[in-house]
Motif scaffolding. Structure first.
Motif, PDB file in Angstrom:
ATOM      1  N   GLY A 431      38.617  45.322  24.291  1.00 55.79           N
ATOM      2  CA  GLY A 431      37.754  46.455  23.974  1.00 55.79           C
ATOM      3  C   GLY A 431      36.477  46.108  23.243  1.00 55.79           C
ATOM      4  N   ALA A 432      36.184  44.823  23.059  1.00 59.81           N
ATOM      5  CA  ALA A 432      34.961  44.450  22.342  1.00 59.81           C
ATOM      6  C   ALA A 432      33.710  44.789  23.147  1.00 59.81           C
ATOM      7  CB  ALA A 432      34.979  42.960  22.008  1.00 59.81           C
ATOM      8  N   VAL A 433      33.817  44.707  24.482  1.00 56.54           N
ATOM      9  CA  VAL A 433      32.726  45.089  25.374  1.00 56.54           C
ATOM     10  C   VAL A 433      33.347  45.814  26.566  1.00 56.54           C
ATOM     11  CG1 VAL A 433      31.342  43.074  24.721  1.00 56.54           C
ATOM     12  CG2 VAL A 433      32.759  42.980  26.782  1.00 56.54           C
ATOM     13  N   TYR A 434      32.489  46.411  27.385  1.00 55.34           N
ATOM     14  CA  TYR A 434      32.996  47.078  28.578  1.00 55.34           C
ATOM     15  C   TYR A 434      32.000  46.919  29.716  1.00 55.34           C
ATOM     16  CZ  TYR A 434      35.171  50.536  31.625  1.00 55.34           C
ATOM     17  OH  TYR A 434      35.787  51.152  32.678  1.00 55.34           O
ATOM     18  N   LEU A 435      32.458  46.251  30.785  1.00 56.10           N
ATOM     19  CA  LEU A 435      31.686  46.099  32.020  1.00 56.10           C
ATOM     20  C   LEU A 435      32.496  46.701  33.161  1.00 56.10           C
ATOM     21  CD1 LEU A 435      30.490  43.810  30.128  1.00 56.10           C
ATOM     22  CD2 LEU A 435      30.051  42.514  32.211  1.00 56.10           C
ATOM     23  N   THR A 436      31.835  46.994  34.261  1.00 55.99           N
ATOM     24  CA  THR A 436      32.530  47.474  35.450  1.00 55.99           C
ATOM     25  C   THR A 436      32.159  46.572  36.631  1.00 55.99           C
ATOM     26  OG1 THR A 436      30.752  49.098  35.770  1.00 55.99           O
ATOM     27  CG2 THR A 436      32.782  49.859  34.703  1.00 55.99           C
ATOM     28  N   HIS A 437      32.673  46.906  37.815  1.00 62.78           N
ATOM     29  CA  HIS A 437      32.432  46.037  38.963  1.00 62.78           C
ATOM     30  C   HIS A 437      32.029  46.846  40.186  1.00 62.78           C
ATOM     31  CE1 HIS A 437      36.288  47.433  40.539  1.00 62.78           C
ATOM     32  NE2 HIS A 437      35.967  46.856  41.691  1.00 62.78           N
ATOM     33  N   THR A 445      31.966  41.807  42.405  1.00 56.74           N
ATOM     34  CA  THR A 445      30.778  41.538  41.602  1.00 56.74           C
ATOM     35  C   THR A 445      30.845  42.304  40.287  1.00 56.74           C
ATOM     36  OG1 THR A 445      29.408  41.174  43.564  1.00 56.74           O
ATOM     37  CG2 THR A 445      28.254  41.777  41.538  1.00 56.74           C
ATOM     38  N   LEU A 446      30.477  41.654  39.210  1.00 57.27           N
ATOM     39  CA  LEU A 446      30.438  42.290  37.895  1.00 57.27           C
ATOM     40  C   LEU A 446      29.087  42.970  37.681  1.00 57.27           C
ATOM     41  CD1 LEU A 446      32.734  40.116  37.725  1.00 57.27           C
ATOM     42  CD2 LEU A 446      32.234  39.993  35.273  1.00 57.27           C
ATOM     43  N   ARG A 447      29.123  44.121  37.007  1.00 54.84           N
ATOM     44  CA  ARG A 447      27.909  44.883  36.701  1.00 54.84           C
ATOM     45  C   ARG A 447      27.762  45.010  35.186  1.00 54.84           C
ATOM     46  NH1 ARG A 447      27.855  49.613  37.086  1.00 54.84           N
ATOM     47  NH2 ARG A 447      25.969  50.367  38.124  1.00 54.84           N
ATOM     48  N   LEU A 448      26.568  44.774  34.695  1.00 51.68           N
ATOM     49  CA  LEU A 448      26.259  45.004  33.283  1.00 51.68           C
ATOM     50  C   LEU A 448      25.023  45.897  33.223  1.00 51.68           C
ATOM     51  CD1 LEU A 448      26.367  42.723  30.236  1.00 51.68           C
ATOM     52  CD2 LEU A 448      24.175  43.781  30.802  1.00 51.68           C
ATOM     53  N   ALA A 449      25.216  47.130  32.730  1.00 48.53           N
ATOM     54  CA  ALA A 449      24.126  48.104  32.680  1.00 48.53           C
ATOM     55  C   ALA A 449      23.760  48.388  31.226  1.00 48.53           C
ATOM     56  CB  ALA A 449      24.536  49.396  33.378  1.00 48.53           C
TER      57      ALA A 449
END
Length: 476
Positions: A431-437, A445-449
């Motif tokens: 839970g330190a960060v949250y990315l989606t795919h 593919t990973l997404r960082l918005a």
């Protein structure tokens, strides 16, 4: 003793709620972005039924800290990088508070003159801020309205397109022919849902191929689709082009698409839900080239422009067509102002009858930040994303899989899908960060918005460190 909260009680408890929100925002960075509890955890903490007697407000407020916030996905968190941003701000929250206190039902001008007129002016302000074509302004044939989401904007655009394509028969007789809506394979799922609700079914959507490099709609493929449908007796009703697709923020070529829509007489709706906000910055307005062809356009201030959900800004070039398609006038709504023709009744611009005073939070945001403040916010997100992309590019274990013109970065390990899925699982695990795919060319593919006003360079640095430390053993 009255059962209702008195103004003085509201004042006291309201101050406590504002303090609670301020404390929450102050401590966001110290919280995990996502909870780790299994489904049903919150429901198990709630009583089986409502209390027989009213409870003290202090108890209700205290339960926010024990029942709610430990089990929330914190969308305002500085390291929430999933999906697209959905950020609010102090001015937006305060504007919403005032709107809730007023409790205006703005379905007609007569039921909320200020609600209607502030909305009209705010949409004109936004049109100026984004330098939208003059035909979208209320001073001409068009105008803007606030929808709850881009999904509703797409639905409304689809309905009006069917009204036009059927030469008005749709309103009276429904779908008496086969009609089709066109979008790229990168278009939002709401386009498919709008077609279903409009009665077209899944067969009413034609998916147009994209350019393999840019992932934007291929105009040649669109022309071929239009020609094939016309030859088969299908009526092209609308094209939905996207500025900033959900998976990768690809930008469909509006000049070429718009020219085709003009040639074939097809409604062009432009969905810029996320990326439209970027046009507050002159250097990013290239993404709107060709917008002069559009019959309708929308973007979400509730994504990247610091205005809390729900607030989608939707414009049409011809408000007369929109009203003609959607208006219904029962006797109980008749009034002198409407019949004079001198006012706007926004109930005719949307699916529901009722509407909240959503323009108030937009008014607060635009006045508090000003043009300079909003541009600084957008530019900060773009710059942070660009620097993150530089880190990806500099690490041979990773690759960028799509251009990043705004504040979304799509990247992956130079490895198989399983390794990338495992990487995302590890990154999000504590839970330190949250990315989606997403999937790009079929590859995981990973997404960082980036979008939160709380995100800074240190948050991206920490996130990149977590990503690199979480790389599964095996990939080179």
């Amino acid at each position: 003793m009255t059962i209702h909260m008195t103004p003085e009680e509201f004042r006291r408890h309201g101050h406590a709620v504002v303090d609670w929100i301020a404390d929450y925002w102050t401590t966001l960075g110290q919280r995990p972005v996502t909870p780790g509890d299994p489904p049903g955890t919150v429901a198990a903490r709630l009583p089986a039924g409502p209390p027989e007697r009213g409870e003290a407000f202090d108890r209700i407020l205290a339960d926010l800290d024990t029942v709610i916030t430990p089990h929330v996905t914190h969308w305002q968190h500085p390291r929430f990088f999933g999906y697209f941003p959905a950020n609010t701000s102090g001015p937006s929250v305060l504007g919403d508070l005032v709107a809730a206190g007023l409790g205006v039902q703005g379905m007609l001008w007569a039921t909320g003159p200020a609600c209607t007129e502030v909305e009209t002016v705010m949409l004109d302000w936004l049109a100026e801020l984004l330098d939208l074509p003059a035909r979208f302004r209320s001073t001409g044939t068009g105008g803007g309205v606030i929808q709850d989401s881009a999904s509703s904007a797409t639905l409304v655009a689809t309905l009006v397109a069917l009204h036009r394509a059927s030469r008005g028969r749709w309103r009276g007789h429904g779908l008496d022919r086969r009609y089709r809506v066109y979008t790229s394979g990168q278009g939002h799922s709401s386009i498919e849902k709008a077609a279903r609700i409009a009665g077209l079914g899944d067969a009413g959507i034609r998916t147009v191929d994209v350019d393999p490099e840019t992932l934007a709609m291929d105009p040649a493929a669109l022309r071929a689709a239009l020609e094939a449908d016309l030859a088969a007796g299908v009526v092209p009703a609308a094209v939905v082009a996207t500025v900033g697709t959900t998976s990768t923020t690809a930008v469909d070529p509006l000049p070429e698409i718009g020219a085709l829509c003009q040639e074939y007489g097809v409604w062009l709706h432009v969905d810029a839900a996320y990326a439209g906000a970027a046009a507050v910055c002159p250097e990013l307005r290239w993404s709107h080239a060709g917008l002069e062809y559009a019959d309708s356009y929308c973007f979400d201030p509730h994504k990247w422009l610091l205005t809390g959900f729900d607030c989608d800004a939707f414009w049409v070039a011809d408000r007369g067509e929109l009203v003609e398609a959607l208006t219904v006038m029962p006797e109980f709504l008749r009034n002198a102002a409407t019949e004079s023709g001198a006012v706007v009744d926004y109930r005719d611009w949307q699916v529901p009858l009722g509407r909240r005073f959503r323009a108030l939070k937009l008014w607060f945001v635009l006045r508090w930040y000003g043009v300079e403040g909003l541009r600084a916010h957008i530019r900060s997100g773009v710059a942070l994303a660009a620097r993150f992309a530089d880190r990806v590019r500099a690490d041979d274990r990773f690759e960028l899989v799509a251009p990043h013109p705004f504040s979304l970065v799509c990247f992956r390990l130079r490895a198989d899908d399983d390794a990338n899925a495992e990487l995302l699982r590890r990154v999000n695990a504590d839970g330190a960060v949250y990315l989606t795919h997403t999937r790009v060319h079929g590859r995981y593919t990973l997404r960082l918005a980036v979008g939160s006003p709380y995100s800074g360079e240190e948050d991206l640095t920490r996130t990149w460190r977590l990503i690199t430390e979480a790389v599964p053993a095996g990939p080179a």
